[in-house]
Design a protein around this motif. Structure first.
Motif, PDB file in Angstrom:
ATOM      1  N   ARG A 169       0.966  -1.073  -0.140  1.00  0.00           N
ATOM      2  CA  ARG A 169       0.094   0.032   0.064  1.00  0.00           C
ATOM      3  C   ARG A 169       0.782   1.367  -0.263  1.00  0.00           C
ATOM      4  N   LYS A 170       0.277   2.190  -0.855  1.00  0.00           N
ATOM      5  CA  LYS A 170       1.175   3.574  -0.799  1.00  0.00           C
ATOM      6  C   LYS A 170       1.249   4.179   0.486  1.00  0.00           C
ATOM      7  N   LEU A 171       2.406   4.749   1.001  1.00  0.00           N
ATOM      8  CA  LEU A 171       2.429   5.431   2.232  1.00  0.00           C
ATOM      9  C   LEU A 171       1.981   6.776   2.265  1.00  0.00           C
ATOM     10  N   PRO A 172       1.226   6.999   3.361  1.00  0.00           N
ATOM     11  CA  PRO A 172       0.775   8.480   3.405  1.00  0.00           C
ATOM     12  C   PRO A 172       1.643   9.403   3.313  1.00  0.00           C
ATOM     13  N   SER A 173       1.195  10.634   3.047  1.00  0.00           N
ATOM     14  CA  SER A 173       2.021  11.841   2.710  1.00  0.00           C
ATOM     15  C   SER A 173       2.523  12.419   4.203  1.00  0.00           C
ATOM     16  N   LYS A 174       1.769  12.348   5.209  1.00  0.00           N
ATOM     17  CA  LYS A 174       2.083  12.877   6.472  1.00  0.00           C
ATOM     18  C   LYS A 174       3.357  11.756   7.195  1.00  0.00           C
ATOM     19  N   GLY A 175       4.278  12.462   7.498  1.00  0.00           N
ATOM     20  CA  GLY A 175       5.457  11.681   8.078  1.00  0.00           C
ATOM     21  C   GLY A 175       5.063  10.728   9.008  1.00  0.00           C
ATOM     22  N   TRP A 176       4.522  11.125  10.259  1.00  0.00           N
ATOM     23  CA  TRP A 176       4.420  10.332  11.391  1.00  0.00           C
ATOM     24  C   TRP A 176       3.241   8.964  11.141  1.00  0.00           C
ATOM     25  N   MET A 177       2.350   9.438  10.124  1.00  0.00           N
ATOM     26  CA  MET A 177       1.605   8.199   9.579  1.00  0.00           C
ATOM     27  C   MET A 177       2.226   7.143   8.760  1.00  0.00           C
ATOM     28  N   ALA A 178       3.325   7.669   7.913  1.00  0.00           N
ATOM     29  CA  ALA A 178       4.150   6.733   7.220  1.00  0.00           C
ATOM     30  C   ALA A 178       5.066   5.970   8.139  1.00  0.00           C
ATOM     31  N   LEU A 179       5.648   6.657   9.040  1.00  0.00           N
ATOM     32  CA  LEU A 179       6.489   5.756  10.074  1.00  0.00           C
ATOM     33  C   LEU A 179       5.683   4.891  10.900  1.00  0.00           C
ATOM     34  N   ARG A 180       4.351   5.197  11.482  1.00  0.00           N
ATOM     35  CA  ARG A 180       3.799   4.124  12.034  1.00  0.00           C
ATOM     36  C   ARG A 180       3.088   2.997  11.256  1.00  0.00           C
ATOM     37  N   ARG A 181       2.929   3.331   9.869  1.00  0.00           N
ATOM     38  CA  ARG A 181       2.471   2.181   8.915  1.00  0.00           C
ATOM     39  C   ARG A 181       3.800   1.324   8.760  1.00  0.00           C
ATOM     40  N   LEU A 182       5.067   1.690   8.732  1.00  0.00           N
ATOM     41  CA  LEU A 182       6.110   0.819   8.679  1.00  0.00           C
ATOM     42  C   LEU A 182       6.526   0.193  10.083  1.00  0.00           C
ATOM     43  N   GLY A 183       6.052   0.692  11.056  1.00  0.00           N
ATOM     44  CA  GLY A 183       6.272   0.068  12.492  1.00  0.00           C
ATOM     45  C   GLY A 183       7.326   0.732  13.008  1.00  0.00           C
ATOM     46  N   TRP A 184       7.516   2.049  12.733  1.00  0.00           N
ATOM     47  CA  TRP A 184       8.535   2.681  13.351  1.00  0.00           C
ATOM     48  C   TRP A 184       8.073   3.907  14.467  1.00  0.00           C
ATOM     49  N   THR A 185       8.101   3.664  15.452  1.00  0.00           N
ATOM     50  CA  THR A 185       7.533   4.680  16.369  1.00  0.00           C
ATOM     51  C   THR A 185       8.657   4.986  17.434  1.00  0.00           C
ATOM     52  N   VAL A 186       8.206   5.979  18.295  1.00  0.00           N
ATOM     53  CA  VAL A 186       9.132   6.698  19.206  1.00  0.00           C
ATOM     54  C   VAL A 186       8.839   5.740  20.518  1.00  0.00           C
ATOM     55  N   THR A 187       9.744   5.683  21.426  1.00  0.00           N
ATOM     56  CA  THR A 187       9.973   4.930  22.799  1.00  0.00           C
ATOM     57  C   THR A 187      10.225   6.024  23.752  1.00  0.00           C
ATOM     58  N   ALA A 188       9.296   6.192  24.528  1.00  0.00           N
ATOM     59  CA  ALA A 188       9.568   7.049  25.773  1.00  0.00           C
ATOM     60  C   ALA A 188      10.690   6.851  26.631  1.00  0.00           C
ATOM     61  N   ALA A 189      11.255   7.684  27.224  1.00  0.00           N
ATOM     62  CA  ALA A 189      12.210   7.265  28.273  1.00  0.00           C
ATOM     63  C   ALA A 189      11.636   6.424  29.596  1.00  0.00           C
ATOM     64  N   PRO A 190      12.120   5.789  30.291  1.00  0.00           N
ATOM     65  CA  PRO A 190      11.682   5.226  31.467  1.00  0.00           C
ATOM     66  C   PRO A 190      10.977   6.084  32.485  1.00  0.00           C
ATOM     67  N   GLY A 191       9.742   6.144  32.906  1.00  0.00           N
ATOM     68  CA  GLY A 191       9.520   7.058  33.955  1.00  0.00           C
ATOM     69  C   GLY A 191       8.911   8.406  33.466  1.00  0.00           C
ATOM     70  N   VAL A 192       8.698   8.479  32.021  1.00  0.00           N
ATOM     71  CA  VAL A 192       8.276   9.730  31.237  1.00  0.00           C
ATOM     72  C   VAL A 192       6.903   9.585  30.833  1.00  0.00           C
ATOM     73  N   ARG A 193       5.887  10.304  30.945  1.00  0.00           N
ATOM     74  CA  ARG A 193       4.524  10.143  30.320  1.00  0.00           C
ATOM     75  C   ARG A 193       4.700  10.908  28.976  1.00  0.00           C
ATOM     76  N   LEU A 194       4.650  10.315  27.774  1.00  0.00           N
ATOM     77  CA  LEU A 194       4.912  10.978  26.624  1.00  0.00           C
ATOM     78  C   LEU A 194       3.481  10.711  25.981  1.00  0.00           C
ATOM     79  N   PRO A 195       2.591  11.865  25.796  1.00  0.00           N
ATOM     80  CA  PRO A 195       1.170  11.717  25.230  1.00  0.00           C
ATOM     81  C   PRO A 195       1.317  11.324  23.777  1.00  0.00           C
ATOM     82  N   ASP A 196       0.326  10.543  23.257  1.00  0.00           N
ATOM     83  CA  ASP A 196       0.450  10.279  21.757  1.00  0.00           C
ATOM     84  C   ASP A 196       0.620  11.367  20.852  1.00  0.00           C
ATOM     85  N   ARG A 197       0.073  12.275  21.134  1.00  0.00           N
ATOM     86  CA  ARG A 197       0.090  13.484  20.271  1.00  0.00           C
ATOM     87  C   ARG A 197       1.708  14.093  20.244  1.00  0.00           C
ATOM     88  N   VAL A 198       2.066  14.344  21.293  1.00  0.00           N
ATOM     89  CA  VAL A 198       3.556  14.670  21.412  1.00  0.00           C
ATOM     90  C   VAL A 198       4.568  13.463  20.741  1.00  0.00           C
TER      91      VAL A 198
END
Length: 635
Positions: free
Chosen positions: A48-77
């Motif tokens: 499937r073609k990757l979305p134009s938005k960068g964060w959606m393309a990375l999540r489609r490929l399974g590349w996501t941000v990992t928060a540091a231990p003990g830090v609450r990082l909201p999904d929008r951040v």
């Protein structure tokens, strides 16, 4: 409850640090040739073609941000951090393709390729790659090969991951993190969630903040506000607020009147008006338009020298501190180093501000001249395709600190608002070739002084003109003759890559004069209006000559009952006062401070900037913004 600006900037800095740290960690983890191949393919595991938005393309490929231990990082951040990483990865794809083409066609002598090697390289390069990019990437590979004794195996080995800027792209979030509403003609309201501490442990450590954003006069009432970008600078929160205004793009071809502008060091811009002529020629009016910033250039030179002197002293003290080990510098030297750092930052800010203001003033003047002359296109030379070899270090420093890049962007921005196309033409040969016959020019000091220099250009065909004016004629001719080859690059900037030189002829017509107010009536049908009295120079006392000032202490005070002796009043140029020490007094009166008149300098943002005044035009041009310019100068 309301918070102070310092507290608001501190919490915005916490959010910026969270985003920058998460994006840097994700980018370092994805910086491999295999991941770049997957992103360059443009499809996911299911084709499937990757979305134009960068964060959606990375999540489609399974590349996501990992928060540091003990830090609450909201999904929008996390979205914002993933958008930063995605943009950095997508920007590197073009550089990776250029580097791969250069490595695969590596020549025997990379500093001087043959014609066959250029043809092979062009066949492997991406479309739209200019010579400046090829030159820079070739030097990068040469530096790697000289240090490692071999060519790089891939792009990620040649380059390290790019640095993530300290900013927050709120456009990647939604209403759960940011909201924007226009509250008036000159104000907008921004609501954004910010952390109250550097490492928030729960959602209770995030709270809403209400920020009032003033809108400048350039934002019209019909403009649609977009989600801004936050950044912290100098202890305050900066809001980069984009807005959208419906506009019709200017045409690339079909222009019947143009302005060609040449860059200069002292004369920042030299322009000329030209039109297409018969038999593949170009007709010029022969009237030069100049934006002279000699005084500002000299000021920038003095500031740069002062900055380099401060940097030298700072480097010396830093070396002393490094050589002393753990002991470091003494308190007095440490305080001196802090003062030097503060002064260096102030000088750098002054240089940036002055260069930025000068660039926008020059761009505004050039677009005003095009608007007044009825030109629909402005042609500039593309200096990215050239490199001046053999120049001195001081000259290269001056050119690198020039404001041409900012000025070119400002001209494109203002030209788009006024429906004026801005096109770049090849720069090679514009100053060395004759605009009449195309032969090589001879650069001399003056028309009557043929000593080799740069100011004046002579040709065997009889052409004799200022060097910058001659180059402006050639730039306008290349643009008008080659406008059928105009195309836009990856950034949307219009340019001509094909060099087409045609002869330029001058139209024999009366030179138009600047618009000026009516001359005052000098007839005697009415009483003569009063004129302002001339002010006396400071320090001059009526009735006393400079010699009298010098000898006033040795003569009795004048009174009404005493008459001056017969004869002329002494007018000797200098008077020696008797006494233990001899002092010489000059007869020249104290002069008032020099004030430059606006009528002499023209219209400019600074009292040391001279510019050609605008001409009065009878009617509006089609497609222009009404009421956006003053088409006549009032002295």
């Amino acid at each position: 409850m309301p918070v102070t600006r310092r507290l608001l900037a501190e919490r915005a800095e916490h959010l910026t640090a969270l985003v920058q740290r998460a994006a840097t960690e994700l980018l370092a983890r994805l910086w491999t040739d295999a991941n770049l191949d997957v992103l360059a393919a443009g499809v996911d595991a299911t084709d499937r073609k990757l979305p134009s938005k960068g964060w959606m393309a990375l999540r489609r490929l399974g590349w996501t941000v990992t928060a540091a231990p003990g830090v609450r990082l909201p999904d929008r951040v996390a979205r914002i951090a993933e958008e930063e990483a995605a943009r950095a990865l997508r920007l590197s794809l073009h550089r990776r393709a250029v580097t791969a083409a250069i490595i695969s066609t590596w020549p025997a002598d990379p500093r001087k390729r043959t014609a066959e090697e250029w043809v092979l390289l062009r066949a492997c390069l991406p479309a739209g790659t200019d010579r400046a990019t090829i030159r820079n990437r070739t030097r990068q590979v040469i530096a790697f090969a000289s240090g490692h004794g071999r060519l790089p195996s891939g792009f990620t080995e040649l380059e390290t991951p790019p640095r993530i800027a300290g900013q927050v792209l709120l456009a990647a979030a939604d209403r759960q993190l940011v909201r924007l509403q226009r509250t008036g003609e000159r104000a907008a309201q921004l609501w954004v969630q910010l952390p109250v501490m550097a490492d928030p442990a729960s959602y209770r450590d995030w709270t809403w903040h209400d920020i009032t954003v003033p809108l400048p006069p350039t934002v019209s009432e019909q403009a649609a506000l977009c989600t801004p970008t936050l950044r912290v600078r100098d202890g305050s929160v900066r809001v980069d607020l984009p807005f959208q205004t419906p506009m019709v793009p200017a045409p690339l071809t079909g222009h019947r009147r143009a302005i060609g502008a040449d860059w200069g060091y002292n004369t920042l811009l030299t322009a000329v008006i030209a039109e297409p002529g018969p038999d593949d020629t170009v007709i010029s009016y022969g009237r030069p338009l100049r934006f002279d910033a000699t005084g500002i250039s000299r000021k920038l030179d003095r500031l740069r020298l002062h900055r380099e002197h401060l940097k030298t002293r700072i480097s010396h003290l830093q070396k002393l501190a490094a050589g002393r080990g753990p002991a470091g510098l003494d308190p007095a030297t440490k305080s001196k180093l802090e003062l030097l750092d503060i002064e260096h930052a102030h000088v750098c800010a002054r240089i940036r501000h002055l260069g930025h203001t000068l660039a926008w003033a020059g761009a505004r003047w050039l677009i005003d001249q095009a608007h007044t002359a009825g030109a629909t296109v402005v042609y500039l030379e593309d200096l990215t395709t050239m490199e001046a070899p053999g120049s001195s270090r001081a000259w290269n420093r001056r050119l690198s600190g020039a404001t041409r890049g900012i000025l070119a962007d400002a001209v494109r921005h203002l030209g788009a608002k006024e429906h004026i196309t801005v096109v770049t033409v090849p720069a090679r040969g514009t100053s060395s070739g004759c605009p009449r016959c195309g032969q090589t020019l001879r650069h001399v000091k003056a028309p009557d002084n043929h000593k080799p220099a740069n100011p004046w250009a002579l040709c065997s065909c009889g052409h004799s003109a200022d060097r910058d004016f001659s180059a402006a004629l050639r730039i306008a001719a290349r643009g008008i003759a080659g406008q059928q080859h105009t195309a836009r690059n990856r950034a949307g900037e219009a340019g001509i890559r094909t060099t087409v030189d045609v002869p330029v002829h001058r139209r024999l017509a009366a030179t138009p004069r600047p618009a000026s107010p009516p001359r005052p009536c000098r007839d005697k049908h009415r009483p003569t209006p009063p004129r302002p009295r001339r002010r006396k120079a400071p320090g001059r006392v009526p009735g006393f000559t400079p010699a009298a000032h010098a000898t006033a202490g040795s003569r009795p005070a004048p009174s009404g009952a005493v008459q001056r002796p017969a004869g002329r009043t002494p007018q000797n140029l200098t008077v020696q006062v008797p006494g233990p020490a001899a002092h010489t007094f000059s007869s020249n009166p104290l002069q008032a401070r020099h004030r430059v008149r606006g009528a002499v300098l023209g219209r400019g943002f600074h009292h040391h900037v001279t510019s050609t005044p605008l001409l009065q035009r009878r009617g509006p041009r089609s497609g222009e913004t009404p009421g956006s310019h003053r088409t006549a100068q009032k002295n």
